[in-house]
Design a protein around this motif. Structure first.
Motif, mmCIF file in Angstrom:
data_model
loop_
_atom_site.group_PDB
_atom_site.id
_atom_site.type_symbol
_atom_site.label_atom_id
_atom_site.label_comp_id
_atom_site.label_asym_id
_atom_site.label_seq_id
_atom_site.Cartn_x
_atom_site.Cartn_y
_atom_site.Cartn_z
ATOM 1 N N LEU A 1 63.661 -68.370 98.308
ATOM 2 C CA LEU A 1 63.221 -69.607 97.651
ATOM 3 C C LEU A 1 61.753 -69.890 97.967
ATOM 4 N N LEU A 2 61.365 -69.713 99.206
ATOM 5 C CA LEU A 2 59.962 -69.929 99.579
ATOM 6 C C LEU A 2 59.041 -68.993 98.807
ATOM 7 N N ARG A 3 59.425 -67.729 98.710
ATOM 8 C CA ARG A 3 58.605 -66.770 97.955
ATOM 9 C C ARG A 3 58.528 -67.138 96.481
ATOM 10 N N ARG A 4 59.665 -67.540 95.923
ATOM 11 C CA ARG A 4 59.703 -67.878 94.494
ATOM 12 C C ARG A 4 58.801 -69.065 94.180
ATOM 13 N N GLU A 5 58.784 -70.047 95.083
ATOM 14 C CA GLU A 5 57.972 -71.248 94.857
ATOM 15 C C GLU A 5 56.534 -71.090 95.337
ATOM 16 N N GLY A 6 56.251 -70.003 96.063
ATOM 17 C CA GLY A 6 54.895 -69.794 96.574
ATOM 18 C C GLY A 6 54.553 -70.702 97.729
ATOM 19 N N LEU A 7 55.532 -70.996 98.570
ATOM 20 C CA LEU A 7 55.344 -71.895 99.706
ATOM 21 C C LEU A 7 55.511 -71.143 101.021
ATOM 22 N N TYR A 8 55.109 -71.794 102.102
ATOM 23 C CA TYR A 8 55.267 -71.243 103.441
ATOM 24 C C TYR A 8 56.209 -72.142 104.235
ATOM 25 N N CYS A 9 56.750 -71.611 105.322
ATOM 26 C CA CYS A 9 57.671 -72.404 106.126
ATOM 27 C C CYS A 9 56.954 -73.611 106.745
ATOM 28 N N SER A 10 55.631 -73.527 106.912
ATOM 29 C CA SER A 10 54.886 -74.667 107.444
ATOM 30 C C SER A 10 54.946 -75.861 106.489
ATOM 31 N N HIS A 11 55.046 -75.594 105.175
ATOM 32 C CA HIS A 11 55.222 -76.686 104.215
ATOM 33 C C HIS A 11 56.524 -77.418 104.502
ATOM 34 N N VAL A 12 57.591 -76.654 104.715
ATOM 35 C CA VAL A 12 58.909 -77.246 104.959
ATOM 36 C C VAL A 12 58.883 -78.087 106.228
#
Length: 77
Positions: free
Chosen positions: A32-43
């Motif tokens: 999901l993170l890869r699909r949305e282009g996000l990093y775990c730091s965002h979460v």
């Protein structure tokens, strides 16, 4: 050359994403993170932001208290 701009995420997107993220098993969260282009730091930062807003601290944000060695995993001596 154009200067890079930061992406701004509305609170509704953050809440929807966190709800979906928390409902997934660990292996699918990375996808999901890869699909949305996000990093775990965002979460992590979004969780903290919402926890402050809710005035409650979710279980994953509370820090476990350290126990003395004699009361640790090895039991009392």
């Amino acid at each position: 050359m154009k200067k890079a701009r930061r992406r701004i995420y509305p609170p509704s997107y953050k809440a929807r994403f966190l709800k979906e993220y928390e409902s997934l098993p660990a292996r699918e969260r990375a996808a999901l993170l890869r699909r949305e282009g996000l990093y775990c730091s965002h979460v992590i930062s979004w969780r903290r932001t919402f926890a402050k807003r809710w005035r409650g601290r979710p279980r994953y944000l509370t820090r476990a208290k350290a126990q003395p060695y004699s009361q640790g995993a090895w039991g009392p001596e």
